[in-house]
Structure formats: structure tokens, C-alpha cells
Design an enzyme around this catalytic site. Sequence first.
Site, PDB file in Angstrom:
ATOM      1  N   ASP A   1     -43.486  17.910 -58.269  1.00 43.58           N
ATOM      2  CA  ASP A   1     -43.794  16.533 -58.667  1.00 43.58           C
ATOM      3  C   ASP A   1     -44.051  15.730 -57.395  1.00 43.58           C
ATOM      4  OD1 ASP A   1     -43.750  13.862 -59.523  1.00 43.58           O
ATOM      5  OD2 ASP A   1     -42.203  14.237 -61.022  1.00 43.58           O
TER       6      ASP A   1
ATOM      7  N   SER B   1     -40.386   9.281 -65.555  1.00 39.23           N
ATOM      8  CA  SER B   1     -40.947   8.469 -64.482  1.00 39.23           C
ATOM      9  C   SER B   1     -40.311   7.076 -64.541  1.00 39.23           C
ATOM     10  CB  SER B   1     -42.477   8.446 -64.609  1.00 39.23           C
ATOM     11  OG  SER B   1     -43.087   7.974 -63.442  1.00 39.23           O
ATOM     12  N   TRP B   2     -41.100   6.009 -64.648  1.00 38.81           N
ATOM     13  CA  TRP B   2     -40.504   4.683 -64.822  1.00 38.81           C
ATOM     14  C   TRP B   2     -39.633   4.631 -66.078  1.00 38.81           C
ATOM     15  CZ3 TRP B   2     -38.767   0.211 -63.340  1.00 38.81           C
ATOM     16  CH2 TRP B   2     -38.563  -0.793 -64.282  1.00 38.81           C
TER      17      TRP B   2
ATOM     18  N   HIS C   1     -45.827  16.298 -62.051  1.00 37.87           N
ATOM     19  CA  HIS C   1     -45.188  15.109 -62.608  1.00 37.87           C
ATOM     20  C   HIS C   1     -45.381  14.943 -64.111  1.00 37.87           C
ATOM     21  CE1 HIS C   1     -43.552  11.070 -62.574  1.00 37.87           C
ATOM     22  NE2 HIS C   1     -44.655  10.582 -63.121  1.00 37.87           N
TER      23      HIS C   1
END
Length: 316
Positions: A266, A112-113, A294
Amino acid sequence: MPRGDLFPDIAPFETGLLPLSGGHVMYWEQVGNPRGQPALFLHGGPGAGAGAVHRRFFDPAHWRIIIFDQRGSGRSRPLGELAGNTTPNLVADIETLRRFLGIENWLLFGGSWGSTLALAYAQAHPERVQGCVLRGVFLGRAQEVEWFLYGMRRVFPDAWSQFAEFIPAPERGDLLRAYLARLTDPDPQVHFPAARAWSQYEGLCSTLMPSPDTVASFAQDRTALGLARIEAHYFAHDLFLPPEGLLGGMARIAHLPAEIVQGRYDMVCPAESAFDLAAAWPRARLTVVPDAGHSALEPGVRVSLVAAVERFRQRG
């Protein structure tokens, strides 16, 4: 959620607090083999912080695993602090930690980030990177932020309604501005409810099947405040990325090997970004998990991530 396909729980062999610029202090830990191959875990958010389960993606007999909480996140101090909190700051912090620990180069692991930050760091310091294992790719583009704020209602209209209806109707045309104003309000009676509403929305949309445990973990005050406040801050500033974006810097890391793991369903970071990244990265291997969303802890995703890390071990 059963997690028997991860490595067993393990405690750090070293922890510490590292002073950074601007009054920030970083929590860091080392796990596994002190003489092993270095691997850096980069948590999501921005602002989510790392947890004990993140140690378990790596074979502790082989890897020297370094985990830290980014500025304003988790056990780093001060919690939720936005001053001096930008992507270039985080990249510099990683270099500060690398030098402090005496590491020449390392494998980057981020979801993700964390995938965004891994790419930003690798493009800034390619000579310090052995390769990347990335999950739930987020490139920080405007359309990805817009999807998070408004687009996910197409699949999660109930979760989005809770998220939007926290904000009074006259302000719903700009949810990011409305949330950021509340998240940065000094009054805990204002910022904590806003943080919980933002974070629960993300938690509800993070798994293919409903996961009360995931939502509950997102809703904890400490997690929610760091995640929501810092995430909104970064969204409001285009993730502090260069104008050409991360895809514009891929030539600097085209020689590096990469493993990309992406849940087909996701909804937080849709698969389009993973495919765009793989198309721009000659040495990337893309694994699409057909029955996952996700979260890194969904069965197919975590199995694929462990396998990806093991392939890097076999590379030596």
C-alpha cells in the site's frame, strides 16, 4: 476487475436525505436485513463518497448495512462544501444518523480515511461500537500527509511528476497550498482540472498493478471534486484531529475487538501505520495481504475484508 468473491449486487431497502448542521444534507441508505446486525460503512477520502460495490462486503441475509456519504461527498449536498466540514462534524453526523435510525450500536467498517473516521468515532462513542474492521490504515499523522504529497514519488515518480507539474514551478515547494488555492477557486475551469490532477494521482498509486478502471473512476468530475477539495482541506488542518492524535486515544477503545487488513505494498497508506495501530490495540488482529496495494477491491484485500466481517458475525 472480477469481483466474484464479494456478495452479489443488492439494492437498498431504504434511502433518504438527512438534514445536518450548517446547511449540509446527508445521503444515506440501508441494505440487507432490516432486522439484522447493524454495520456502518465509512468511505474514504475524505470526500470520496460511497458506491454500490461497498454494499457487497457484507452478507445481506445477516447484516443491516448502513452506508452514507459524508459532508460534501458523493450524493450529499452541497458537493465539495468545506464550511462546517471537520472531523468532529463528521463524528456528530454519525451520531445523528444512528439516533435517526434507532440503532443502539454497530460494527464499524472503514478503509483509508474511513479507518481514521472509524477510530475518531469509536474513541468519542465507544459504547456505540461493537468492533471495527479497518483497511489501509491512515492515522492522519503529519508524516503520512507528507508521504502522500511528496514521498510517493519514490515509488511512483511518473505519477508524482504529473501531479507536481500541474502546479507552476515557483509554487511546487508547497503543493498543498497551491492545490488548495485552485480547488477552492469558484471558477470550474480552475477547480475541476486541479481536482482531476489530484484525484488521478491518488488513483494511479492505489493499486499494486495498473488499473485503468480505478484511475477512470477517480477522474470523474463529481468524485474528483469532492475527493480532492475535501482531502486538501483536511490535510491543511491536520485532519482536525486532537493534538495527541488517534494513537493517544487508544485506551478508550482497548476493550473493543478489531480486524485490520493491510496491503503489504500500500503506497497511499503505508503498512507502518497499520502495524503501529495493531501494536497499540490489544484486541486487534492484523492481516497483511502479501500481494496488494491500497484499494479495497484488490483480490487479496477484498477476500480478507469479507473474511474479517464473517468473523464478527460468528462472534454474534
